[in-house]
Structure formats: C-alpha cells, structure tokens
Design an enzyme around this catalytic site. Structure first.
Site, PDB file in Angstrom:
ATOM      1  N   GLN A  87       0.830  -1.203   0.000  1.00 20.34           N
ATOM      2  CA  GLN A  87       0.000   0.000   0.000  1.00 20.34           C
ATOM      3  C   GLN A  87       0.869   1.260   0.000  1.00 20.34           C
ATOM      4  OE1 GLN A  87      -3.597   0.069  -0.014  1.00 20.34           O
ATOM      5  NE2 GLN A  87      -3.060   2.138  -0.651  1.00 20.34           N
ATOM      6  N   CYS A 105      -6.233   3.929   2.478  1.00 15.15           N
ATOM      7  CA  CYS A 105      -5.926   2.699   1.737  1.00 15.15           C
ATOM      8  C   CYS A 105      -7.175   1.987   1.259  1.00 15.15           C
ATOM      9  CB  CYS A 105      -5.060   1.781   2.588  1.00 15.15           C
ATOM     10  SG  CYS A 105      -5.864   1.216   4.105  1.00 15.15           S
TER      11      CYS A 105
HETATM   12  N1  NVA Z   1      -5.617  -1.813   8.667  1.00 14.83           N
HETATM   13  C1  NVA Z   1      -6.502  -2.459   7.715  1.00 14.83           C
HETATM   14  C2  NVA Z   1      -5.977  -2.289   6.327  1.00 14.83           C
HETATM   15  C3  NVA Z   1      -6.857  -2.911   5.251  1.00 14.83           C
HETATM   16  C4  NVA Z   1      -6.274  -2.762   3.884  1.00 14.83           C
HETATM   17  C5  NVA Z   1      -6.618  -3.939   8.087  1.00 14.83           C
HETATM   18  O1  NVA Z   1      -5.579  -4.539   8.418  1.00 14.83           O
HETATM   19  O2  NVA Z   1      -7.720  -4.470   8.037  1.00 14.83           O
HETATM   20  N1   CP Z   2      -6.068  -1.474   0.659  1.00 15.92           N
HETATM   21  C1   CP Z   2      -6.170  -2.822   0.572  1.00 15.92           C
HETATM   22  O1   CP Z   2      -5.209  -3.573   0.787  1.00 15.92           O
HETATM   23  O2   CP Z   2      -7.390  -3.281   0.204  1.00 15.92           O
HETATM   24  P1   CP Z   2      -7.890  -4.783   0.183  1.00 15.92           P
HETATM   25  O3   CP Z   2      -8.028  -5.249   1.597  1.00 15.92           O
HETATM   26  O4   CP Z   2      -9.213  -4.717  -0.544  1.00 15.92           O
HETATM   27  O5   CP Z   2      -6.886  -5.640  -0.562  1.00 15.92           O
END
Ligand code: NVA
Ligand code: CP
Length: 276
Positions: free
Chosen positions: A105, A230
């Site tokens: 990301q 993200c």
């Molecule tokens: N911090 C979030 C990011 C998702 C792309 C997670 O780990 O769920």
């Molecule tokens: N930002 C990101 O990693 O999204 P996903 O969880 O959809 O892959």
C-alpha cells in the site's frame, strides 16, 4: 499503457501464488490483473482450499509451493508466519498485509503523492487514527523516503514503540488530529478496527470518535494537502461523508496505483536476475 492497447509481457509464463488468510478486494485484483497484463498468471490460494488451512506446516508449504511458482504473495495475521514462509521459500515472497505491516500500500501511496505533488522527501505527513499495520508501514516509508511523520492516535492505540524508535527524529506523536495536521502536505487514515479486530469494533468507535478525518480537518493542514486512505473506508467513522469526494482527496488514484506499483514490483523481483 494497458489502456492504450500496448502489450508488454516481460513475465510471460511466470506464475504468482497468492495466499490469502484475510479478505481482500484491491490486493487480490491488482496482483491478479497485474500478472495477466504482464503476460503471466496468478493462482488464488485460500486456506479453506489448501492443506495450509488444515495444518500443513508453513515451512513445508513454502518449500513445496516455491518449487512450482516464480513468486508468492502472502496476506496473513501473524507477521512471524510471513517471515517463516519467506525463510523457507526458494522464490521471492511479497508481504500483502500482516497484522504489523502493509508495504504494498505504501508503494502505491508514495507513487500517488509523487504524481500529484512531486518528491515526498522532506515533506510532512500526518497519520490520524489507529497505530496499526498501515501506520507502521508509514513509519518505514518515512525512513525509506525521508519525510516527516506526525501521528495522532487515541491513548493506548499508539504504534509499536520499537518501530517508532527506528525512525528517530522524523516521527512525532500527538494526542489530537488538529495538532498532527499542522503543516501536513499529506493526511492519511485507515479503519479504526482492522481485519481480525471485529470484536473490538463497538468499543473502538467510542475510543476513536475524536479522530475522524473531515474536510474541516484538512482545512487546518498545508494549502497543498492531499488526502489518502488505503480503503475500504467507513464513512461516518474514520472519514466524514464529505472528505472522500473532497477535491483534495486522491483516494481513487491511490487505489488504481496498487496495480501499477505492484506490476513494477513484480517486474523488479522477477526480471532483475535476467538483467544482472
Ligand atoms: N488496517 C486495515 C488495512 C486494510 C487494507 C486492516 O488490516 O484491516
Ligand atoms: N487497501 C487494501 O489492501 O485493500 P484490500 O483489503 O481490498 O486488498
């Protein structure tokens, strides 16, 4: 290039393995589409369907899969599992998110900043919200790309102090978003409850209520500020309904850049040997 109809297939016949122990939209689609566009292919491996999910050791899985594949990406919970997998793999292993980091990301985020505003070196970035995997990867990026990072989290949700210490003077921790965004050229945030923390969701909504990023908060940052997330985003929680579509938001370019940044990463990992 892809949309202009140009064909570029440096990864013809190469195969990416994609181990997903957590959900994904962007990461799966960008890696799978990226491999197809570069002439290769990808195999989606869910723990529901593999022996890894039935207790086959990580070390054995890594040894076997890396005899068949050219590159492997792993999205998992425990960062130590990813490191163990990489230790036993004979091919490159990409971190596609763990509880501790989300480096792919950051490739997309830095690319997006550079496309909109030029070099990120020496700029000021504000991270608002949870001291989570994304926050840790922002800290690593601050070291790698040499920018200042101002982090505002609720008490008890600060990033790992060992990771913070690695970045030295570049990092400052604040108790309020308003303080953290002072002079910020980039403001970034993420969900309050990450994957695996669903049980904490309700409690976190209370603890994080003062940490929402809104257009009004961006007004307190630098005049040239851009906003990133993200995704997926929870409107009404870490982001207000207006900020995602604010002219200063670059979240859709940021999401698209997952594809471009990871295609570059795959080409870098798989074509370098040929060039050496
Ligand atoms: N911090 C979030 C990011 C998702 C792309 C997670 O780990 O769920
Ligand atoms: N930002 C990101 O990693 O999204 P996903 O969880 O959809 O892959």
């Amino acid at each position: 290039m892809q949309h202009a109809g140009e064909i570029y297939e440096p990864l013809k016949n190469r195969v990416l393995g994609m181990i997903f122990e957590k959900s994904s939209t962007r990461t799966r689609v960008s890696f799978e589409a990226g491999m197809a566009q570069l002439g290769g292919s990808a195999i989606f491996l869910s723990p529901r369907d593999t022996q890894l999910g039935r207790g086959e050791p990580v070390e054995d899985s890594a040894r076997v899969l890396s005899r068949m594949l050219d590159v492997i990406m792993v999205r998992t919970f425990d960062h130590a599992m990813l490191e163990r997998f990489a230790e036993y793999s004979a091919v490159p292993v990409i971190n596609a998110l763990t509880d501790d980091y989300h480096p792919c990301q950051l490739l997309a985020d830095v690319q997006t900043y550079v496309e909109h505003r030029g070099s990120i070196q020496g700029k000021t970035v504000a991270w608002i919200g949870d001291g989570n995997n994304m926050c840790h990867s922002y800290i690593k990026a601050a070291i790698q790309f040499d920018f200042k990072l101002r982090i505002a989290t609720p008490k008890g949700f600060e990033p790992n102090p060992n990771i913070v210490a690695e970045a030295g003077e570049r990092i400052r921790l604040f108790e309020t978003p308003a303080e953290a965004v002072q002079g910020a050229n980039l403001v970034a945030t993420d969900v309050w409850a990450s994957m695996g923390q669903e049980d904490e969701q309700e409690e976190r909504i209370k603890q994080f209520s003062a940490f929402q990023v809104s257009s009004a908060l961006l007004d307190q940052a630098a005049d040239d500020v851009v906003f990133m997330h993200c995704l997926p985003a929870h409107r009404g929680e870490e982001v207000s309904h207006d900020v995602m579509d604010d002219p200063r938001s670059v979240v859709w370019d940021e999401a698209e850049n997952r594809l471009h940044a990871q295609k570059a990463l795959l080409e870098f990992l798989l074509c370098q040997e040929e060039e050496d």
